[in-house]
Design a protein around this motif. Structure first.
Motif, PDB file in Angstrom:
ATOM      1  N   ALA A  85      15.233  41.743  41.836  1.00  0.00           N
ATOM      2  CA  ALA A  85      16.453  41.908  41.051  1.00  0.00           C
ATOM      3  C   ALA A  85      17.053  40.531  40.809  1.00  0.00           C
ATOM      4  O   ALA A  85      17.217  39.744  41.736  1.00  0.00           O
ATOM      5  CB  ALA A  85      17.451  42.809  41.774  1.00  0.00           C
ATOM      6  N   HIS A  86      17.364  40.259  39.553  1.00  0.00           N
ATOM      7  CA  HIS A  86      18.063  39.025  39.181  1.00  0.00           C
ATOM      8  C   HIS A  86      19.481  39.448  38.811  1.00  0.00           C
ATOM      9  O   HIS A  86      19.691  40.177  37.845  1.00  0.00           O
ATOM     10  CB  HIS A  86      17.363  38.350  38.003  1.00  0.00           C
ATOM     11  N   LEU A  87      20.452  38.987  39.598  1.00  0.00           N
ATOM     12  CA  LEU A  87      21.848  39.345  39.382  1.00  0.00           C
ATOM     13  C   LEU A  87      22.659  38.092  39.097  1.00  0.00           C
ATOM     14  O   LEU A  87      22.321  37.003  39.573  1.00  0.00           O
ATOM     15  CB  LEU A  87      22.401  40.047  40.623  1.00  0.00           C
ATOM     16  N   VAL A  88      23.716  38.260  38.319  1.00  0.00           N
ATOM     17  CA  VAL A  88      24.637  37.155  38.054  1.00  0.00           C
ATOM     18  C   VAL A  88      26.060  37.642  38.296  1.00  0.00           C
ATOM     19  O   VAL A  88      26.357  38.832  38.176  1.00  0.00           O
ATOM     20  CB  VAL A  88      24.509  36.597  36.621  1.00  0.00           C
ATOM     21  N   ALA A  89      26.911  36.683  38.647  1.00  0.00           N
ATOM     22  CA  ALA A  89      28.333  36.973  38.871  1.00  0.00           C
ATOM     23  C   ALA A  89      29.125  35.731  38.513  1.00  0.00           C
ATOM     24  O   ALA A  89      28.595  34.606  38.545  1.00  0.00           O
ATOM     25  CB  ALA A  89      28.572  37.350  40.328  1.00  0.00           C
ATOM     26  N   PRO A  90      30.399  35.891  38.182  1.00  0.00           N
ATOM     27  CA  PRO A  90      31.243  34.727  37.887  1.00  0.00           C
ATOM     28  C   PRO A  90      31.364  33.831  39.122  1.00  0.00           C
ATOM     29  O   PRO A  90      31.822  34.275  40.179  1.00  0.00           O
ATOM     30  CB  PRO A  90      32.591  35.335  37.516  1.00  0.00           C
ATOM     31  N   LEU A  91      30.932  32.612  38.987  1.00  0.00           N
ATOM     32  CA  LEU A  91      30.959  31.666  40.103  1.00  0.00           C
ATOM     33  C   LEU A  91      32.365  31.401  40.623  1.00  0.00           C
ATOM     34  O   LEU A  91      32.574  31.409  41.844  1.00  0.00           O
ATOM     35  CB  LEU A  91      30.258  30.360  39.711  1.00  0.00           C
ATOM     36  N   PRO A  92      33.378  31.183  39.778  1.00  0.00           N
ATOM     37  CA  PRO A  92      34.709  30.896  40.322  1.00  0.00           C
ATOM     38  C   PRO A  92      35.239  32.014  41.228  1.00  0.00           C
ATOM     39  O   PRO A  92      35.851  31.730  42.271  1.00  0.00           O
ATOM     40  CB  PRO A  92      35.581  30.740  39.072  1.00  0.00           C
ATOM     41  N   ALA A  93      34.994  33.253  40.887  1.00  0.00           N
ATOM     42  CA  ALA A  93      35.472  34.367  41.718  1.00  0.00           C
ATOM     43  C   ALA A  93      34.760  34.375  43.065  1.00  0.00           C
ATOM     44  O   ALA A  93      35.395  34.586  44.113  1.00  0.00           O
ATOM     45  CB  ALA A  93      35.266  35.687  40.995  1.00  0.00           C
ATOM     46  N   LEU A  94      33.458  34.139  43.063  1.00  0.00           N
ATOM     47  CA  LEU A  94      32.715  34.115  44.323  1.00  0.00           C
ATOM     48  C   LEU A  94      33.102  32.910  45.172  1.00  0.00           C
ATOM     49  O   LEU A  94      33.180  33.015  46.397  1.00  0.00           O
ATOM     50  CB  LEU A  94      31.218  34.120  44.069  1.00  0.00           C
ATOM     51  N   GLU A  95      33.352  31.769  44.534  1.00  0.00           N
ATOM     52  CA  GLU A  95      33.799  30.593  45.289  1.00  0.00           C
ATOM     53  C   GLU A  95      35.107  30.893  46.018  1.00  0.00           C
ATOM     54  O   GLU A  95      35.263  30.544  47.193  1.00  0.00           O
ATOM     55  CB  GLU A  95      33.988  29.392  44.356  1.00  0.00           C
ATOM     56  N   HIS A  96      36.018  31.537  45.333  1.00  0.00           N
ATOM     57  CA  HIS A  96      37.302  31.888  45.943  1.00  0.00           C
ATOM     58  C   HIS A  96      37.090  32.846  47.119  1.00  0.00           C
ATOM     59  O   HIS A  96      37.689  32.672  48.180  1.00  0.00           O
ATOM     60  CB  HIS A  96      38.227  32.512  44.890  1.00  0.00           C
TER      61      HIS A  96
END
Length: 128
Positions: A85-96
């Motif tokens: 599975a290749h998934l993506v997510a908004p990096l700024p939200a995950l960093e927070h």
């Protein structure tokens, strides 16, 4: 998060991130599959944090960032015997989110927060 198909189309995947201060070395992703319910995936918190800066990981979990600013993405490539599975997510939200886990248990204090007695008891009594 979004699942990226081999053709590049994206499908939303409701995802919950879990962090427990009693088990401070790991982060759990719960991907909601309408047919099977929650599908858990556990990775190290350190791998997630490193993958936000540069390509990281080997084997069943690889993580890397792309882009900059508010449109930056974090990619997760997860492999198992059942497929990948290749998934993506908004990096700024995950960093927070990851930053908040380090506020709960700083990296230098993970060993102190780790509940080894509980883990050992569960292991010796056959629980997972």
């Amino acid at each position: 998060m979004e699942l990226v198909s081999p053709l590049g189309t994206r499908l939303p995947v409701p995802t919950h991130l879990l962090y427990r201060s009693q088990d401070p070395l790991v982060v759990e992703f719960l991907f909601h599959d309408p047919a099977r319910g929650p599908v858990p995936w556990v990775i190290s918190r350190e791998l997630l944090a490193l993958g936000m800066l540069a390509p990281s990981g080997e084997g069943d979990a690889r993580i890397w960032p792309t882009g900059t600013g508010p449109n930056a993405l974090l990619h997760l490539l997860l492999t198992s015997p059942g497929g990948l599975a290749h998934l993506v997510a908004p990096l700024p939200a995950l960093e927070h989110w990851v930053y908040r886990t380090y506020q709960l248990v700083p990296a230098a204090q993970e060993a102190e927060a780790l509940d080894l007695d509980s883990h050992l008891d569960r292991f010796l009594n056959g629980a997972s």
